[in-house]
Design an enzyme around this catalytic site. Structure first.
Site, short mmCIF file in Angstrom:
data_model
loop_
_atom_site.label_atom_id
_atom_site.label_comp_id
_atom_site.label_asym_id
_atom_site.label_seq_id
_atom_site.Cartn_x
_atom_site.Cartn_y
_atom_site.Cartn_z
N TYR A 43 42.42 44.51 57.49
CA TYR A 43 41.43 44.56 56.41
C TYR A 43 40.29 43.63 56.82
O TYR A 43 40.09 43.38 58.00
CB TYR A 43 42.12 44.16 55.09
CG TYR A 43 41.45 44.66 53.85
CD1 TYR A 43 41.17 46.02 53.67
CD2 TYR A 43 41.10 43.78 52.82
CE1 TYR A 43 40.55 46.48 52.51
CE2 TYR A 43 40.50 44.24 51.65
CZ TYR A 43 40.22 45.58 51.52
OH TYR A 43 39.62 46.02 50.36
N LYS A 98 55.59 71.19 50.48
CA LYS A 98 54.89 71.57 51.70
C LYS A 98 54.60 70.33 52.56
O LYS A 98 54.80 70.34 53.78
CB LYS A 98 53.57 72.22 51.30
CG LYS A 98 52.89 72.96 52.38
CD LYS A 98 53.15 74.43 52.22
CE LYS A 98 52.72 75.17 53.46
NZ LYS A 98 52.95 76.60 53.32
#
Lengths: 402, 402
Positions: A43, A98
């Site tokens: 970060y 999926k």
């Protein structure tokens, strides 16, 4: 178990509902953030250098972000399984399913995005906007004919693959099944008569891929009978398909047209063809009855009359299941950072699925490999990546071997 | 290591770039799909019953899909860190970093969506469309003033929280720091004079939350000087803010206005205030110089002249870092399936962060807890969930204790 995480489950013994509590996928970190040093790299401030590098060369997003291995599974919930237009919230369990198959079968990170709009312009704008995040787009369970326009426009606009699985995943597995069925019955693709029953998303795509493979005599019919160019009221997609099919000018309903046919491709619903019509087919007929969960005609009714039968069901031989196609197709496309998924890649995928079954194994009850055969995804991914490279749509070279 | 997964890394010894290869997050299955039985529950045909149940009652999406624990991190890449408008691809490493912090600090599944549109209407339409998938929306690094309009419209339209972290995450941590700083210097919020230098997204939100907390005398200034209602060219957000601040009618630039001020809130850039101006502040002055990576005035320059100093940097005491707020705020909001994140919840979050430091620990160099203090997220989540319940925006009860 009556309650879990504050949720009351009505059917306390229902394993399927319990499995779905909290959903079926999660997002995890692949890098540690346990120390200030970790945090300053993953970060701020360290990440700023990575962002700057991508700003200078956006192609670096393929290697320095999740893009290169990540697919969006996008649905508006209008044509979900056999349930129809059930809306985005209700479509989520299917799209999560999926996504988990993408990961488990092919190592592809997929994220479901179910949309509160059915407007083609809105869906196109949505996918266009989100494209920078992803390496490919899997459209799912969007009803026809909107699905044709949406896919066509996105394919033209985006530089990443856009693949409507209900069309092309089904078509690829159907073609693989057809290839092996014709090996068993010893007929040639160029010579067979095929009747496609159902002219929705899957019917159109199955017809297109069979034409691309060299099948010449295909008649497509819907509830009003055979498609032919003169029929009024056809949308542009079906009118174009009518112009390229039905070379003998057949008229009538599906049951009439099946007389003398070698292959039935059912992508419609239960009861769409009669037992008598199947019996009127040519010698050694091949029946693909893909409606799910109830096929167009039941195995028990016609099994003795046909040479080969395949369905969408897992409780009979020869299950035609998209899971055989989409994981490997996207794996192969992402592996070469393909710009699109073209006809060559789809044909290569079908050939690869068919080729997993050797001549010594091939049998009327074994024309399609099992969805759990791990050779399938490897073979499909390799074939698709090579076809992408050969057809000039790969951003980087295909692997030299599987 | 010169190449990994086909990617050449120019700076072969650069740990930050190596850490970013392939991105920083992944999507994993939380249920097995090893057998036909697994597959028939997680996917067809079993999933159809789950989808039907949600179709009958869309609220069930909170428990039977990922929605209840999943946040979208949405950016158009226009105001990324100190880099500005670098575009969606370049914003991805930052948003992935945000997603991994959500998971590592608060167990929240977050997915980054970086958009190829800067149009407020387009961004609003995008978020509105994708809302069914998520339990909350984190807007990130969208430039002002568009961020105000986008957040306002989405908050009005959606029934899930919409939270622009650059505004409210920063504001919450700033208020926590202010609360503890005033404890140290023994001044009351109602009596201090605060000068906010910078009127961007963070400046506006810091001012709003201080007003909500009871600070009465706040002067906000930008590069043209103090905001007051008569100043021409103000956008609606800043005009409204001007009307609620500057009760003494102060005029001039930041450096002039600081004379006699008790608190400086810097949300601007390096050099925005002078050393001399800081020296002109009231006795026991408090300086929050939050510009990153270079603060408005350097600790070395004024550290001896102020009672308390806090910055955005991790290499000095008192780091004001959003990581202290957003994981717990979203954790608390999701825990009660909050419809929004309101002022009560933000104030509760600030109070919780401040309260982690006990009276016996509180010190001029320790007014803010460490980002690695695991008590923070628990305290914030609990306070936020209780505040949501108390203010009537929770869909289910808050936990009884942390």
């Amino acid at each position: 178990m009556g309650a879990l995480d504050g949720v009351t489950v009505e059917r306390v013994s229902d394993r399927t509902f319990l499995m779905h509590l909290g959903g079926k996928i999660e997002v995890n970190a692949t890098v540690p953030v346990k120390t200030r040093d970790d945090l300053s790299m993953a970060y701020t401030p360290g990440v700023a250098r990575v962002s700057s590098a991508i700003h200078d060369d956006p192609e670096k997003a393929w290697s320095l972000t999740i893009k290169g291995n990540t697919v969006a599974v996008i649905s508006d919930g209008t044509a979900v399984l056999g349930l129809g237009d059930i809306g985005p919230e209700a479509a989520m369990p299917v799209m999560e399913g999926k996504a988990l198959l993408f990961k488990e079968f092919a190592g592809v990170d997929a994220f479901p995005l179910c949309l509160a709009t059915k407007d083609p312009d809105g869906i196109v704008a949505f996918v266009r906007a989100v494209a920078p995040t992803f390496g490919a787009i899997n459209l799912e369970d969007i009803s026809a004919p909107r699905c044709f326009e949406i896919e066509r426009r996105l394919r033209a606009e985006l530089k990443i693959p856009v693949f409507h699985d209900d069309q092309h995943g089904t078509a690829i597995v159907l073609l693989a099944a057809l290839m092996n069925a014709l090996r068993v019955v010893e007929k040639r693709a160029e010579e067979v008569k095929v009747v496609v029953v159902g002219a929705g998303a899957a019917g159109v795509a199955c017809t297109e891929i069979m034409l691309a493979h060299g099948v010449r005599n295909i008649i497509v019919c819907d509830v009003e009978g055979a498609l032919d160019p003169g029929r009024p009221g056809l949308d542009p997609v079906r009118r174009a398909l009518a112009a390229r099919t039905n070379p003998t000018g057949g008229r009538g309903m599906a049951n009439d047209l099946l007389a003398g046919a070698d292959v039935l491709v059912g992508v419609s619903g239960p009861g769409a063809v009669s037992k008598a019509a199947v019996r009127s087919m040519a010698a050694r007929p091949v029946v693909f009855a893909m409606a799910n969960p109830e096929p167009e005609v039941r195995v028990e009714e016609v099994g003795d009359d046909v040479a080969i039968m395949a369905t969408g069901r897992s409780d009979y031989p020869n299950q035609i299941n998209n899971v055989l196609a989409f994981p490997g197709v996207f794996r192969g496309a992402l592996d070469v950072r393909a710009r699109t998924i073209n006809e060559e890649m789809k044909l290569a995928a079908a050939q690869a699925i068919a080729g997993v079954i050797g001549d010594d194994e091939l049998h009327a009850d074994y024309i399609i490999p099992s969805v759990f055969n791990r050779d399938v995804v490897k073979a499909v991914a390799f074939a698709v990546s090579r076809a992408a490279e050969a057809s000039g749509v790969a951003r980087r070279p295909a692997p030299a071997s599987t």
